[in-house]
Design a protein around this motif. Sequence first.
Motif, PDB file in Angstrom:
ATOM      1  N   GLU A   1     -23.494 -15.352  12.115  1.00 14.01           N
ATOM      2  CA  GLU A   1     -23.943 -16.550  11.404  1.00 14.01           C
ATOM      3  C   GLU A   1     -23.491 -17.828  12.095  1.00 14.01           C
ATOM      4  OE1 GLU A   1     -23.032 -13.791   9.856  1.00 14.01           O
ATOM      5  OE2 GLU A   1     -24.764 -13.429   8.561  1.00 14.01           O
ATOM      6  N   GLN A   2     -22.386 -17.713  12.860  1.00 16.16           N
ATOM      7  CA  GLN A   2     -21.779 -18.936  13.412  1.00 16.16           C
ATOM      8  C   GLN A   2     -21.099 -18.576  14.724  1.00 16.16           C
ATOM      9  OE1 GLN A   2     -20.847 -22.275  13.775  1.00 16.16           O
ATOM     10  NE2 GLN A   2     -19.859 -22.593  11.791  1.00 16.16           N
ATOM     11  N   VAL A   3     -21.136 -19.477  15.698  1.00 12.91           N
ATOM     12  CA  VAL A   3     -20.431 -19.218  16.958  1.00 12.91           C
ATOM     13  C   VAL A   3     -19.706 -20.480  17.409  1.00 12.91           C
ATOM     14  CG1 VAL A   3     -22.452 -19.720  18.436  1.00 12.91           C
ATOM     15  CG2 VAL A   3     -20.653 -18.229  19.293  1.00 12.91           C
ATOM     16  N   LEU A   4     -18.482 -20.319  17.836  1.00  9.46           N
ATOM     17  CA  LEU A   4     -17.689 -21.457  18.329  1.00  9.46           C
ATOM     18  C   LEU A   4     -17.372 -21.211  19.801  1.00  9.46           C
ATOM     19  CD1 LEU A   4     -15.067 -21.842  15.420  1.00  9.46           C
ATOM     20  CD2 LEU A   4     -17.414 -22.703  15.539  1.00  9.46           C
ATOM     21  N   LEU A   5     -17.897 -22.085  20.656  1.00 13.36           N
ATOM     22  CA  LEU A   5     -17.740 -21.910  22.104  1.00 13.36           C
ATOM     23  C   LEU A   5     -17.178 -23.195  22.711  1.00 13.36           C
ATOM     24  CD1 LEU A   5     -21.367 -20.578  22.719  1.00 13.36           C
ATOM     25  CD2 LEU A   5     -19.328 -19.194  22.326  1.00 13.36           C
ATOM     26  N   PRO A   6     -16.414 -23.091  23.793  1.00 15.56           N
ATOM     27  CA  PRO A   6     -15.852 -24.317  24.386  1.00 15.56           C
ATOM     28  C   PRO A   6     -16.931 -25.288  24.847  1.00 15.56           C
ATOM     29  CG  PRO A   6     -15.430 -22.383  25.789  1.00 15.56           C
ATOM     30  CD  PRO A   6     -15.965 -21.879  24.492  1.00 15.56           C
ATOM     31  N   GLU A   7     -18.070 -24.759  25.317  1.00 16.98           N
ATOM     32  CA  GLU A   7     -19.141 -25.646  25.811  1.00 16.98           C
ATOM     33  C   GLU A   7     -19.749 -26.469  24.682  1.00 16.98           C
ATOM     34  OE1 GLU A   7     -18.815 -22.481  26.378  1.00 16.98           O
ATOM     35  OE2 GLU A   7     -19.005 -22.054  28.522  1.00 16.98           O
ATOM     36  N   LEU A   8     -19.690 -25.961  23.445  1.00 16.54           N
ATOM     37  CA  LEU A   8     -20.270 -26.685  22.314  1.00 16.54           C
ATOM     38  C   LEU A   8     -19.296 -27.710  21.747  1.00 16.54           C
ATOM     39  CD1 LEU A   8     -22.000 -23.702  20.424  1.00 16.54           C
ATOM     40  CD2 LEU A   8     -22.904 -25.144  22.253  1.00 16.54           C
ATOM     41  N   TYR A   9     -18.010 -27.544  22.053  1.00 12.06           N
ATOM     42  CA  TYR A   9     -16.981 -28.480  21.565  1.00 12.06           C
ATOM     43  C   TYR A   9     -16.089 -28.894  22.732  1.00 12.06           C
ATOM     44  CZ  TYR A   9     -18.616 -26.563  17.174  1.00 12.06           C
ATOM     45  OH  TYR A   9     -19.413 -26.169  16.133  1.00 12.06           O
ATOM     46  N   PRO A  10     -16.645 -29.647  23.697  1.00  9.75           N
ATOM     47  CA  PRO A  10     -15.878 -29.949  24.911  1.00  9.75           C
ATOM     48  C   PRO A  10     -14.684 -30.880  24.662  1.00  9.75           C
ATOM     49  CG  PRO A  10     -18.004 -31.082  24.945  1.00  9.75           C
ATOM     50  CD  PRO A  10     -17.997 -30.223  23.731  1.00  9.75           C
ATOM     51  N   ASP A  11     -14.757 -31.694  23.624  1.00  9.04           N
ATOM     52  CA  ASP A  11     -13.703 -32.705  23.446  1.00  9.04           C
ATOM     53  C   ASP A  11     -12.642 -32.324  22.415  1.00  9.04           C
ATOM     54  OD1 ASP A  11     -15.081 -34.250  25.288  1.00  9.04           O
ATOM     55  OD2 ASP A  11     -16.431 -34.974  23.709  1.00  9.04           O
ATOM     56  N   ALA A  12     -13.095 -31.735  21.331  1.00  2.45           N
ATOM     57  CA  ALA A  12     -12.151 -31.371  20.261  1.00  2.45           C
ATOM     58  C   ALA A  12     -12.743 -30.191  19.499  1.00  2.45           C
ATOM     59  CB  ALA A  12     -11.975 -32.554  19.321  1.00  2.45           C
TER      60      ALA A  12
ATOM     61  N   PHE B   1     -27.943 -20.813  12.657  1.00  2.28           N
ATOM     62  CA  PHE B   1     -26.950 -21.604  11.932  1.00  2.28           C
ATOM     63  C   PHE B   1     -27.640 -22.616  11.002  1.00  2.28           C
ATOM     64  CE2 PHE B   1     -24.409 -25.511  11.794  1.00  2.28           C
ATOM     65  CZ  PHE B   1     -23.176 -25.033  11.381  1.00  2.28           C
ATOM     66  N   ASP B   2     -28.649 -23.315  11.550  1.00  3.52           N
ATOM     67  CA  ASP B   2     -29.322 -24.375  10.783  1.00  3.52           C
ATOM     68  C   ASP B   2     -30.134 -23.817   9.623  1.00  3.52           C
ATOM     69  OD1 ASP B   2     -28.198 -26.318  12.270  1.00  3.52           O
ATOM     70  OD2 ASP B   2     -29.935 -26.671  13.562  1.00  3.52           O
ATOM     71  N   LEU B   3     -30.644 -22.606   9.783  1.00  2.00           N
ATOM     72  CA  LEU B   3     -31.413 -21.994   8.695  1.00  2.00           C
ATOM     73  C   LEU B   3     -30.588 -21.924   7.423  1.00  2.00           C
ATOM     74  CD1 LEU B   3     -33.488 -18.946   9.988  1.00  2.00           C
ATOM     75  CD2 LEU B   3     -34.249 -20.786   8.471  1.00  2.00           C
ATOM     76  N   VAL B   4     -29.330 -21.512   7.605  1.00  2.00           N
ATOM     77  CA  VAL B   4     -28.428 -21.430   6.440  1.00  2.00           C
ATOM     78  C   VAL B   4     -28.140 -22.835   5.925  1.00  2.00           C
ATOM     79  CG1 VAL B   4     -26.069 -20.857   5.721  1.00  2.00           C
ATOM     80  CG2 VAL B   4     -27.356 -19.279   7.174  1.00  2.00           C
TER      81      VAL B   4
END
Length: 336
Positions: free
Chosen positions: A188-199, A326-329
Amino acid sequence: MKRIAMLTSGGDAPGMNAAIRAIVLASHYSGIQPLGYQHGFNGLLEQEYRYLGTEDVYNIIQRGGTILKSARCQPFTTPEGARLAASNLNQAKVDGLIIIGGDGSFHGAEHLSNYWNGKIVGLPGTIDNDINGTDATIGYYTAIDTALESIDKVRDTADAFERIFLIEVMGRHAGFIGLSAAVCSGAEQVLLPELYPDAPPELDDLAEHIQRAQKIRGKCSYIMVMSENLWPGGATDLANQLKARTGIECRPVILGHVQRGGSPVSLDRMLASKLGAYAVEALLAGKTGIMIGERNQQLVEVPFQQSWNKPKALDPYLVKIQRQVFDLVKNENNTN
Ligand SMILES: Nc1ncnc2c1ncn2[C@@H]1O[C@H](COP(=O)(O)OP(=O)(O)O)[C@@H](O)[C@H]1O
Ligand SMILES: O=P(O)(O)OC[C@H]1O[C@](O)(COP(=O)(O)O)[C@@H](O)[C@@H]1O
């Protein structure tokens, strides 16, 4: 070119043995003597090598790990270390060296080339897939499947108990394993360094998405795949913080080094076999200072510096479709 040496360095990756086998067989086919150095660059400093006959590589194509062992080696990174390595290679009458490893090992290759006149070729071997100039690295495909096998199992129990699971995958500072595993497991959700480069992402946003999923679907399982090093304290800390914020039980699963092991999948065996054989051809042709990679099913020669000079980009289409999940939810109405 009469003697070729090889070593495996940095994080081991499934398929390294297939690459060793390909190098040894191609060397014998061309009438060249192959040597294997043990324990990465440490082997160069300790003069820890052995001649590899074809019998040494029978039945290793299917084995994970590396028969040459791997290691990280700080002393090699100094000028004295590289000088010693160069002198040992000369003493062993090595004409060409094949280094199988990640970008750190390729930095090591470049470093050695300042002190040694022999030819050096690299093969991308890391589960992280964080090397530019090649579509995939040896070990990456197996790591995805290994992660997936576990995530699918977690989904079974998550579904049975309608629970939230946070699954931490490897990738040092790259999200390739995370993105592929998330897309293929229907996370349902993924957290990757490329998606959150700053924080790191906001805790409130993560909590809101979980609550929203439960509001729309009723009590349900929810899988969040996250890359290591993304959240301070990792999946365990994030699970605790989410539970405190939402009141919903969140369980962490840290996949860890299981992702580095196991029998290589066919794509890794094929990649390693092609790259290994071609590395020998490249040395015979007098090439040096390059990594052998594969792009669009074509073997390519990539100068070492190009393999690390900018971060390798994730597949934007995979990012887009995971974002849509993610956005569908996020945007769905709970009218059905
Ligand atoms: N900047 C560098 N200069 C010289 N050698 C390096 C450098 N970076 C890494 N190495 C050598 O390569 C080894 C493996 O690097 P590491 O980053 O741990 O793994 P990987 O090759 O999998 O990225 C290190 O232990 C070190 O011996
Ligand atoms: O086994 P170690 O030394 O803890 O290293 C763990 C790291 O190695 C990896 O498994 C592979 O990285 P490298 O191939 O760049 O060494 C990373 O995913 C992980 O962050």
